[in-house]
Write a protein that holds these residues in place. Structure first.
Motif, PDB file in Angstrom:
ATOM      1  N   ASP A 203      -9.408  -4.167  -8.971  1.00 55.11           N
ATOM      2  CA  ASP A 203      -8.229  -3.424  -8.538  1.00 55.11           C
ATOM      3  C   ASP A 203      -6.964  -4.068  -9.130  1.00 55.11           C
ATOM      4  OD1 ASP A 203      -7.440  -1.432  -6.019  1.00 55.11           O
ATOM      5  OD2 ASP A 203      -5.907  -2.897  -6.502  1.00 55.11           O
ATOM      6  N   VAL A 204      -6.062  -3.227  -9.654  1.00 58.35           N
ATOM      7  CA  VAL A 204      -4.856  -3.745 -10.301  1.00 58.35           C
ATOM      8  C   VAL A 204      -3.652  -3.741  -9.371  1.00 58.35           C
ATOM      9  CG1 VAL A 204      -5.592  -3.051 -12.597  1.00 58.35           C
ATOM     10  CG2 VAL A 204      -4.253  -1.466 -11.199  1.00 58.35           C
ATOM     11  N   VAL A 205      -3.823  -3.203  -8.172  1.00 55.69           N
ATOM     12  CA  VAL A 205      -2.691  -3.025  -7.270  1.00 55.69           C
ATOM     13  C   VAL A 205      -2.621  -4.131  -6.231  1.00 55.69           C
ATOM     14  CG1 VAL A 205      -1.643  -1.495  -5.561  1.00 55.69           C
ATOM     15  CG2 VAL A 205      -2.734  -0.539  -7.613  1.00 55.69           C
ATOM     16  N   PHE A 206      -3.720  -4.333  -5.529  1.00 55.23           N
ATOM     17  CA  PHE A 206      -3.694  -5.286  -4.427  1.00 55.23           C
ATOM     18  C   PHE A 206      -3.751  -6.717  -4.949  1.00 55.23           C
ATOM     19  CE2 PHE A 206      -4.593  -1.458  -2.256  1.00 55.23           C
ATOM     20  CZ  PHE A 206      -4.134  -1.640  -0.947  1.00 55.23           C
ATOM     21  N   PRO A 207      -3.048  -7.647  -4.298  1.00 55.50           N
ATOM     22  CA  PRO A 207      -2.970  -9.019  -4.798  1.00 55.50           C
ATOM     23  C   PRO A 207      -4.293  -9.751  -4.683  1.00 55.50           C
ATOM     24  CG  PRO A 207      -1.931  -8.853  -2.638  1.00 55.50           C
ATOM     25  CD  PRO A 207      -2.256  -7.460  -3.062  1.00 55.50           C
ATOM     26  N   ARG A 208      -4.383 -10.833  -5.424  1.00 60.42           N
ATOM     27  CA  ARG A 208      -5.613 -11.632  -5.406  1.00 60.42           C
ATOM     28  C   ARG A 208      -5.762 -12.461  -4.140  1.00 60.42           C
ATOM     29  NH1 ARG A 208      -6.537  -8.046  -7.880  1.00 60.42           N
ATOM     30  NH2 ARG A 208      -6.947  -7.870 -10.117  1.00 60.42           N
ATOM     31  N   TYR A 209      -4.859 -12.255  -3.222  1.00 56.27           N
ATOM     32  CA  TYR A 209      -4.999 -12.789  -1.855  1.00 56.27           C
ATOM     33  C   TYR A 209      -6.363 -12.381  -1.283  1.00 56.27           C
ATOM     34  CZ  TYR A 209      -3.968 -12.839   3.243  1.00 56.27           C
ATOM     35  OH  TYR A 209      -4.000 -13.027   4.600  1.00 56.27           O
ATOM     36  N   TYR A 210      -6.774 -11.139  -1.562  1.00 49.89           N
ATOM     37  CA  TYR A 210      -8.034 -10.644  -1.009  1.00 49.89           C
ATOM     38  C   TYR A 210      -9.248 -11.175  -1.755  1.00 49.89           C
ATOM     39  CZ  TYR A 210      -5.107  -7.747   1.855  1.00 49.89           C
ATOM     40  OH  TYR A 210      -4.163  -7.337   2.761  1.00 49.89           O
ATOM     41  N   TRP A 211      -9.048 -11.631  -2.983  1.00 49.45           N
ATOM     42  CA  TRP A 211     -10.131 -12.319  -3.683  1.00 49.45           C
ATOM     43  C   TRP A 211     -10.434 -13.642  -2.976  1.00 49.45           C
ATOM     44  CZ3 TRP A 211      -9.159 -16.697  -7.212  1.00 49.45           C
ATOM     45  CH2 TRP A 211     -10.334 -17.198  -7.769  1.00 49.45           C
ATOM     46  N   VAL A 212      -9.383 -14.377  -2.604  1.00 48.02           N
ATOM     47  CA  VAL A 212      -9.581 -15.638  -1.879  1.00 48.02           C
ATOM     48  C   VAL A 212     -10.192 -15.358  -0.510  1.00 48.02           C
ATOM     49  CG1 VAL A 212      -8.478 -17.747  -1.066  1.00 48.02           C
ATOM     50  CG2 VAL A 212      -7.608 -16.613  -3.118  1.00 48.02           C
ATOM     51  N   MET A 213      -9.757 -14.277   0.147  1.00 45.95           N
ATOM     52  CA  MET A 213     -10.356 -13.914   1.426  1.00 45.95           C
ATOM     53  C   MET A 213     -11.837 -13.599   1.240  1.00 45.95           C
ATOM     54  SD  MET A 213      -9.549 -10.756   4.069  1.00 45.95           S
ATOM     55  CE  MET A 213      -7.902 -11.232   4.549  1.00 45.95           C
ATOM     56  N   GLY A 214     -12.169 -12.930   0.119  1.00 46.22           N
ATOM     57  CA  GLY A 214     -13.571 -12.644  -0.167  1.00 46.22           C
ATOM     58  C   GLY A 214     -14.389 -13.915  -0.333  1.00 46.22           C
ATOM     59  N   LEU A 215     -13.806 -14.925  -0.985  1.00 45.14           N
ATOM     60  CA  LEU A 215     -14.496 -16.217  -1.106  1.00 45.14           C
ATOM     61  C   LEU A 215     -14.732 -16.835   0.270  1.00 45.14           C
ATOM     62  CD1 LEU A 215     -12.580 -17.750  -4.151  1.00 45.14           C
ATOM     63  CD2 LEU A 215     -14.844 -16.671  -4.148  1.00 45.14           C
TER      64      LEU A 215
END
Length: 628
Positions: A203-215
């Protein structure tokens, strides 16, 4: 007239405050009586009679003003009145309805008047119990430290144990946002499952904050509401630690005492936006982290004693901070960053050595450019060209829907946020504005540059973007700092203010989140709601792709692809497709809708779904449709 006030200012001030409160209650009696009785369990007619008696007592006490002030200053009352003030603050705040979401729409203005009037009288009493010099009574300081420690511990415990219940489920925002993290944790797909990955993957819109949350979810191997909300709480805890360390590093140049640093930490935990964003699956809490770094950077850079290396470090920190701020809400972080840049240029113009100081301006611009560049690289890699094209599509759709990007100024958001603040925490806005005024009057030049930057940033955010209440969390570190600076015992007048802040203002700030979290734990609304809808889990096999009402995302998202009804409504115009084609592309197998939700009508009109099965839960009646 002045002489009369000088000799009778205690009782005369109490009488004036009570008279104003009585007038407000009288004018609002017909409008507020029913609501106050039904939701706040308070009979305003009886309260009006009490206020009449209070006013008469205050007027009758005018001749004895000096004796009353002398009595308040005696040792026995000096010990008990601060304690009474703390208890009174909690009692007054308890007049609010405990359900935050409900009281935002029905709280009578009379309740706010009663609370603020009571706090004002408590502050007035405390102001007259302090000794001539705060240093001469170390017991007052010890009591203040003990009070702040107790409040901080209570807040920390409640923040943790109320994760699941405080903040009623924010639909559709929480599943909309968190679906990126859960999708990545389960499928290694960094896209928004809630809207069918409408902007592609990653996703190009939402920040990578949610990538860290996914980790974090991968590590926890769980995606329950409590585990999901543990992540923003951890960000909030990290922000609190960083904020405290920032003040500790500034303690010598700004003469900050341990009491002030402790008070700032408690104030930060007590502010409504910080409490709400740390218990919500949106990324807004990152703005508090950004604000803490900007606080340190501004106070460090503009201090007259800062060395050139220290100034350069401050600029570098603020550039890195912009990257983190954009991981929260870019349209809020960028205007504040621009405001600091504007004030930095103004500062440079006032400096005699312009050529040397111009390096700071260019250095800050470069640091911010690096922060912005790093943000977009994280967003657009690995295929930058395709990602940029998808991002342009998002901007086009989002601008058409929200109006963001068009320059306009409106008082409506400010009025709305003022109302939110006064209802969620009656004393918060008053204390914040008072603390900022005191900091401007008593603070250093560096602190005035900081406050001016905040004002410009606030205006820019309101002009350039939609300003939501939760975005104000960016200012919470600055508010907490200003409140703590009000504790500075430098003059006799400030000594009185110190006692009022310690025993009235800070308890009045801490009481709303404490009582709200306790109320949320007692009601258990989120848990009961999720337990009710979880009964449908056995009827939806793992691996199913289903369009569902928002509440069902929580029990169904693990092992299934859950697209929100609202998410599907977004997917169709974003992808510029038709409903039947979208259903086919997404591989939708089922539809689960509230019987009263008209958004499902267009999907049913395609004729692709069979007759429904009806489910009745405590949350409502729902129909489950399977594809033919």
């Amino acid at each position: 007239m002045l002489a009369t006030f000088k000799h009778h200012y205690l009782t005369l001030t109490a009488a004036v405050l009570t008279g104003l409160a009585l007038f407000a209650l009288t004018t609002r009696l017909d409008l507020d009586s029913q609501w106050a009785l039904e939701w706040n369990h308070l009979n305003l007619a009886h309260v009006q009679l009490v206020y009449i008696v209070l006013l008469l007592v205050a007027l009758a006490a005018l001749p004895f003003d000096r004796r009353i002030r002398q009595a308040l200053g005696q040792g026995s009352l000096r010990a008990i009145i601060p304690l009474i003030a703390v208890v009174a603050a909690f009692f007054l705040i308890s007049l609010l309805e405990p359900d935050q979401e409900h009281r935002l729409f029905i709280t009578p203005f009379s309740i706010w008047v009663i609370i603020v009037h009571g706090l004002a009288l408590a502050a007035l009493a405390v102001l007259h119990t302090v000794p001539p010099s705060i240093e001469s009574d170390s017991r007052l300081i010890r009591r203040g430290v003990l009070l702040l420690t107790v409040l901080g511990l209570i807040l920390a415990v409640l923040y943790t144990i109320s994760l699941r219940e405080f903040m009623y489920l924010d639909l559709p925002d929480e599943p909309f946002n968190a679906s990126i993290a859960t999708n990545y944790a389960e499928n290694n797909d960094l896209s928004t499952q809630y809207i069918g990955s409408a902007y592609g993957s990653p996703d190009v819109v939402f920040p990578r904050y949610y990538w860290v949350m996914g980790l974090w979810l991968k590590l926890a191997d769980d995606s329950s509401l409590q585990t999901l909300r543990a992540f923003p709480l951890m960000v909030g805890a990290f922000t609190l630690v960083l904020f405290t360390l920032a003040l500790w590093s500034l303690r010598r140049i700004y003469a900050l005492s341990r009491l002030q640093i402790l008070a700032a930490a408690v104030a930060l935990l007590s502010l409504s936006t910080f409490a709400r964003t740390s218990h919500n699956l949106r990324m807004d809490v990152m703005l508090a982290l950004y604000g803490s770094l900007m606080l340190w950077g501004m106070l460090t850079f503009w201090h007259t004693a800062a060395t050139p290396p220290r100034k350069r470090l401050a600029l570098a920190v603020m550039g890195v901070a912009l990257f983190l701020g954009m991981q929260g809400i870019p349209t809020t972080a960028l205007p504040l960053s621009a405001a600091v840049g504007f004030m930095l240029v103004l500062w440079w113009l006032l400096q005699p050595a312009k050529q040397r100081n111009s390096l700071y301006v260019t250095g800050y611009a470069a640091a911010c450019a690096l922060g912005v560049g790093a943000y977009y690289l994280f967003q657009f890699l690995p295929d930058i060209a395709a990602s940029w094209a998808r991002y342009r599509d998002f901007v086009e759709v989002y601008t058409a829907f929200t109006g963001v990007g068009s320059v306009r100024f409106s008082l409506a958001p400010i009025e709305s946020m003022t109302r939110f603040s006064l209802i969620l925490s009656p004393a918060e806005l008053i204390l914040a504005l008072t603390a900022f005024v005191l900091l401007w009057r008593r603070g250093s030049a560096a602190e005035r540059w900081m406050l001016a930057s905040l004002l410009v940033g606030f205006v820019l955010v309101n002009v350039l973007s939609r300003l939501a209440y939760s975005y104000l969390v960016i200012f919470t570190p600055f508010i907490a700092y200003a409140v703590a600076r009000a504790l500075q015992p430098s003059t006799h007048r400030v000594t009185h203010l110190t006692a009022a802040v310690l025993f009235v203002c800070l308890p009045a700030l801490a009481a709303p989140p404490i009582l709200d979290m306790i109320g949320a734990l007692q009601s258990g609304r989120n848990q009961s709601r999720l337990e009710a809808v979880a009964a449908i889990i056995p009827d939806i096999p793992p691996g199913t792709t289903i369009i569902a009402d928002d509440i069902f995302w929580f029990p169904l998202h693990r092992g299934r692809t859950v697209i929100g009804v609202n998410g599907f409504a977004n997917y169709v115009p974003i992808r510029r497709t038709t409903i039947p084609d979208a259903l086919q592309t997404l591989g939708v197998q089922a539809l689960l809708c509230d019987v009263n939700d008209r958004r499902c009508d267009e999907l049913l009109e395609t004729g692709l779904f069979a007759e429904p099965t009806e489910y009745t839960f405590s949350t409502g009646i729902y129909n489950l449709y399977w594809r033919k």
